[in-house]
Design an enzyme around this catalytic site. Structure first.
Site, PDB file in Angstrom:
ATOM      1  N   LEU A  65       0.827  -1.208   0.000  1.00  0.00           N
ATOM      2  CA  LEU A  65       0.000   0.000   0.000  1.00  0.00           C
ATOM      3  C   LEU A  65       0.865   1.263   0.000  1.00  0.00           C
ATOM      4  O   LEU A  65       2.055   1.198   0.316  1.00  0.00           O
ATOM      5  CB  LEU A  65      -0.920  -0.042   1.233  1.00  0.00           C
ATOM      6  CG  LEU A  65      -1.959  -1.169   1.178  1.00  0.00           C
ATOM      7  CD1 LEU A  65      -2.518  -1.477   2.560  1.00  0.00           C
ATOM      8  CD2 LEU A  65      -3.079  -0.819   0.212  1.00  0.00           C
ATOM      9  N   PRO A  66       0.257   2.415  -0.351  1.00  0.00           N
ATOM     10  CA  PRO A  66       1.071   3.625  -0.520  1.00  0.00           C
ATOM     11  C   PRO A  66       1.828   4.077   0.743  1.00  0.00           C
ATOM     12  O   PRO A  66       3.015   4.382   0.667  1.00  0.00           O
ATOM     13  CB  PRO A  66       0.055   4.695  -0.938  1.00  0.00           C
ATOM     14  CG  PRO A  66      -1.092   3.943  -1.511  1.00  0.00           C
ATOM     15  CD  PRO A  66      -1.131   2.631  -0.774  1.00  0.00           C
ATOM     16  N   THR A  96       6.357   0.554   2.084  1.00  0.00           N
ATOM     17  CA  THR A  96       7.400   1.318   2.790  1.00  0.00           C
ATOM     18  C   THR A  96       6.694   2.310   3.708  1.00  0.00           C
ATOM     19  O   THR A  96       6.050   3.247   3.233  1.00  0.00           O
ATOM     20  CB  THR A  96       8.289   2.085   1.789  1.00  0.00           C
ATOM     21  OG1 THR A  96       8.899   1.141   0.915  1.00  0.00           O
ATOM     22  CG2 THR A  96       9.364   2.876   2.519  1.00  0.00           C
ATOM     23  N   LYS A 171      15.673  -0.413   5.551  1.00  0.00           N
ATOM     24  CA  LYS A 171      15.400   0.120   4.207  1.00  0.00           C
ATOM     25  C   LYS A 171      15.647   1.632   4.154  1.00  0.00           C
ATOM     26  O   LYS A 171      16.248   2.131   3.210  1.00  0.00           O
ATOM     27  CB  LYS A 171      13.961  -0.199   3.784  1.00  0.00           C
ATOM     28  CG  LYS A 171      13.622   0.623   2.567  1.00  0.00           C
ATOM     29  CD  LYS A 171      12.558   0.197   1.679  1.00  0.00           C
ATOM     30  CE  LYS A 171      12.494   1.281   0.580  1.00  0.00           C
ATOM     31  NZ  LYS A 171      11.751   0.996  -0.545  1.00  0.00           N
ATOM     32  N   LYS A 246       9.709  10.832  -0.089  1.00  0.00           N
ATOM     33  CA  LYS A 246       8.890  10.134   0.917  1.00  0.00           C
ATOM     34  C   LYS A 246       9.802   9.351   1.874  1.00  0.00           C
ATOM     35  O   LYS A 246       9.667   9.434   3.093  1.00  0.00           O
ATOM     36  CB  LYS A 246       7.910   9.182   0.222  1.00  0.00           C
ATOM     37  CG  LYS A 246       7.160   8.268   1.186  1.00  0.00           C
ATOM     38  CD  LYS A 246       6.452   7.106   0.506  1.00  0.00           C
ATOM     39  CE  LYS A 246       6.100   6.049   1.526  1.00  0.00           C
ATOM     40  NZ  LYS A 246       5.521   4.842   0.968  1.00  0.00           N
TER      41      LYS A 246
HETATM   42  P1  NAD Z   1       0.792   2.667  -6.175  1.00  0.00           P
HETATM   43  O1  NAD Z   1       0.203   3.980  -5.774  1.00  0.00           O
HETATM   44  O2  NAD Z   1       1.090   2.406  -7.611  1.00  0.00           O
HETATM   45  O3  NAD Z   1      -0.170   1.470  -5.675  1.00  0.00           O
HETATM   46  C1  NAD Z   1      -0.863   1.462  -4.461  1.00  0.00           C
HETATM   47  C2  NAD Z   1      -2.138   0.657  -4.673  1.00  0.00           C
HETATM   48  O4  NAD Z   1      -2.809   0.552  -3.413  1.00  0.00           O
HETATM   49  C3  NAD Z   1      -3.120   1.309  -5.642  1.00  0.00           C
HETATM   50  O5  NAD Z   1      -3.514   0.387  -6.627  1.00  0.00           O
HETATM   51  C4  NAD Z   1      -4.286   1.728  -4.751  1.00  0.00           C
HETATM   52  O6  NAD Z   1      -5.550   1.676  -5.414  1.00  0.00           O
HETATM   53  C5  NAD Z   1      -4.204   0.693  -3.658  1.00  0.00           C
HETATM   54  N1  NAD Z   1      -4.861   1.103  -2.425  1.00  0.00           N
HETATM   55  C6  NAD Z   1      -4.745   2.272  -1.738  1.00  0.00           C
HETATM   56  N2  NAD Z   1      -5.525   2.252  -0.645  1.00  0.00           N
HETATM   57  C7  NAD Z   1      -6.146   1.059  -0.632  1.00  0.00           C
HETATM   58  C8  NAD Z   1      -7.097   0.447   0.232  1.00  0.00           C
HETATM   59  N3  NAD Z   1      -7.557   1.062   1.323  1.00  0.00           N
HETATM   60  N4  NAD Z   1      -7.523  -0.789  -0.085  1.00  0.00           N
HETATM   61  C9  NAD Z   1      -7.080  -1.428  -1.166  1.00  0.00           C
HETATM   62  N5  NAD Z   1      -6.189  -0.912  -2.029  1.00  0.00           N
HETATM   63  C10 NAD Z   1      -5.734   0.313  -1.761  1.00  0.00           C
HETATM   64  O7  NAD Z   1       2.104   2.499  -5.284  1.00  0.00           O
HETATM   65  P2  NAD Z   1       3.385   1.563  -5.596  1.00  0.00           P
HETATM   66  O8  NAD Z   1       4.349   2.281  -6.452  1.00  0.00           O
HETATM   67  O9  NAD Z   1       2.898   0.209  -5.974  1.00  0.00           O
HETATM   68  O10 NAD Z   1       4.057   1.508  -4.134  1.00  0.00           O
HETATM   69  C11 NAD Z   1       3.529   0.728  -3.082  1.00  0.00           C
HETATM   70  C12 NAD Z   1       4.499   0.775  -1.925  1.00  0.00           C
HETATM   71  O11 NAD Z   1       5.775   0.276  -2.375  1.00  0.00           O
HETATM   72  C13 NAD Z   1       4.752   2.176  -1.367  1.00  0.00           C
HETATM   73  O12 NAD Z   1       4.834   2.095   0.028  1.00  0.00           O
HETATM   74  C14 NAD Z   1       6.089   2.579  -1.988  1.00  0.00           C
HETATM   75  O13 NAD Z   1       6.815   3.499  -1.183  1.00  0.00           O
HETATM   76  C15 NAD Z   1       6.794   1.213  -2.048  1.00  0.00           C
HETATM   77  N6  NAD Z   1       7.849   1.117  -3.072  1.00  0.00           N
HETATM   78  C16 NAD Z   1       7.629   1.569  -4.341  1.00  0.00           C
HETATM   79  C17 NAD Z   1       8.642   1.459  -5.293  1.00  0.00           C
HETATM   80  C18 NAD Z   1       8.427   1.948  -6.720  1.00  0.00           C
HETATM   81  O14 NAD Z   1       9.415   2.041  -7.459  1.00  0.00           O
HETATM   82  N7  NAD Z   1       7.195   2.242  -7.133  1.00  0.00           N
HETATM   83  C19 NAD Z   1       9.868   0.874  -4.944  1.00  0.00           C
HETATM   84  C20 NAD Z   1      10.046   0.387  -3.651  1.00  0.00           C
HETATM   85  C21 NAD Z   1       9.021   0.507  -2.723  1.00  0.00           C
END
Ligand code: NAD
Length: 296
Positions: A65-66, A96, A171, A246
């Site tokens: 999740l975000p 994260t 991390k 972030k």
């Molecule tokens: P994203 O915004 O693409 O995806 C998040 C998903 O969560 C979305 O599909 C959203 O609809 C869903 N969501 C939000 N609230 C929800 C709820 N209450 N119930 C169900 N679904 C819900 O984000 P991402 O890029 O996939 O990142 C996710 C996590 O991974 C974050 O914490 C980010 O910091 C971490 N991360 C991302 C990357 C990257 O390169 N994108 C790399 C390492 C870590």
């Protein structure tokens, strides 16, 4: 093969869940986005109508999740998963978030007899798609060993950092160091360029000297020193400035909790916030080079 629930099918969670289906697990998925659910159905996952459906009979529930507020809400909020999870289920949160939130969720679930590990990742969207993520896990030895059985289907390197919350701390220590190295490498390269040096030659010299580091060697921020890196591709991410900002916010929060001195991390956070304010939030984090190279 295990029965899995997966919540959060975004840029990272979508391909991670698809890899679990590919590995032969029975995966029930949930996201607020109907489009994301449809995509996973096409991969062979079962789409749940509500968050509670991912819990039924699950050996593992995984979330991606975000941010902290989403993780707290999903597990411990009103009508949260805590009301539906079975005691035999291991919860693995890969988002994260701040270590304190991971510990809060872990402790709250533990009081209900449910095991939890935090398992943030490194490796980005490409690593999620390729199934080569690095997982940094916080939890007990037994829960770490159990988590490995499914994390192996989404990643290549799986580390046990310590107790619940330790995965998040490790991390953000890494990402704080990465941001400092990226800023320092940009600064040194541009000073050389200002003095008429060829950045390729300077990079080669520093790579064979004591300034050698990962950003210089594999992710050089100066355009056209390396092929196939964001700097040679208009700073298209890669790893976005917004995500680095972030993570640096989380790092500063962690530093405050323990009164740790992090002057370099604080400076890096400010530089990345400056980039966000200048409209570069969705560029790759190596675009920090432009703060040094673009002269009026
Ligand atoms: P994203 O915004 O693409 O995806 C998040 C998903 O969560 C979305 O599909 C959203 O609809 C869903 N969501 C939000 N609230 C929800 C709820 N209450 N119930 C169900 N679904 C819900 O984000 P991402 O890029 O996939 O990142 C996710 C996590 O991974 C974050 O914490 C980010 O910091 C971490 N991360 C991302 C990357 C990257 O390169 N994108 C790399 C390492 C870590």
């Amino acid at each position: 093969m295990a029965k899995l629930g997966f919540i959060g099918l975004g840029n990272m969670g979508g391909p991670m869940a698809a890899n679990l289906v590919k590995a032969g697990h029975q995966v029930t998925v949930f996201d607020l986005s109907a489009e994301a659910l449809k995509q996973l159905e096409a991969h062979g996952a079962v789409a749940a109508d509500n968050v509670s459906d991912v819990c039924a009979g699950a050996d593992f529930v995984i979330s991606m999740l975000p941010a902290s507020k989403h993780v707290r809400m999903i597990y411990t909020g009103e009508d949260g998963l805590i009301n539906y999870l079975e005691k035999s289920t291991l919860v693995i949160d890969c988002s994260t978030i701040d270590a304190e939130s991971a510990q809060f969720v872990g402790n709250t679930l533990a009081q209900a007899g449910i095991a939890f590990v935090d398992a943030p990742v490194s490796g980005g969207v490409a690593g999620a798609a390729a199934g080569t993520l690095t997982f940094i896990v916080g939890g007990s030895d037994a829960d770490f060993n159990k988590a490995q059985t499914v994390l192996n289907d989404m990643g290549k390197n799986i580390f046990h950092a310590g107790a619940v919350g330790a995965g998040q701390v490790a991390k953000i220590c890494n990402n704080m160091l990465l941001s400092i190295l990226m800023a320092g490498t940009s600064e040194a390269l541009q000073m050389g360029v200002d003095h008429g040096l060829d950045p390729k030659v300077l990079s080669e010299i520093m790579l064979n000297s004591s300034g050698r580091n990962w950003t210089l060697e594999l992710y050089n921020p100066c355009p056209d020193v390396l092929e196939n890196v964001p700097s040679s591709n208009g700073y298209k991410p890669g790893f976005m400035v917004d995500l680095m900002a972030k993570d640096l916010g989380l790092a500063m929060q962690a530093a405050q909790q323990t009164n740790s001195a992090t002057p370099m991390g604080a400076l890096a956070k400010n530089l990345y916030n400056l980039m966000q304010n200048q409209g570069s939030g969705s560029e790759d984090f190596s675009a920090i080079f432009k703060l040094y190279s673009q002269k009026q």
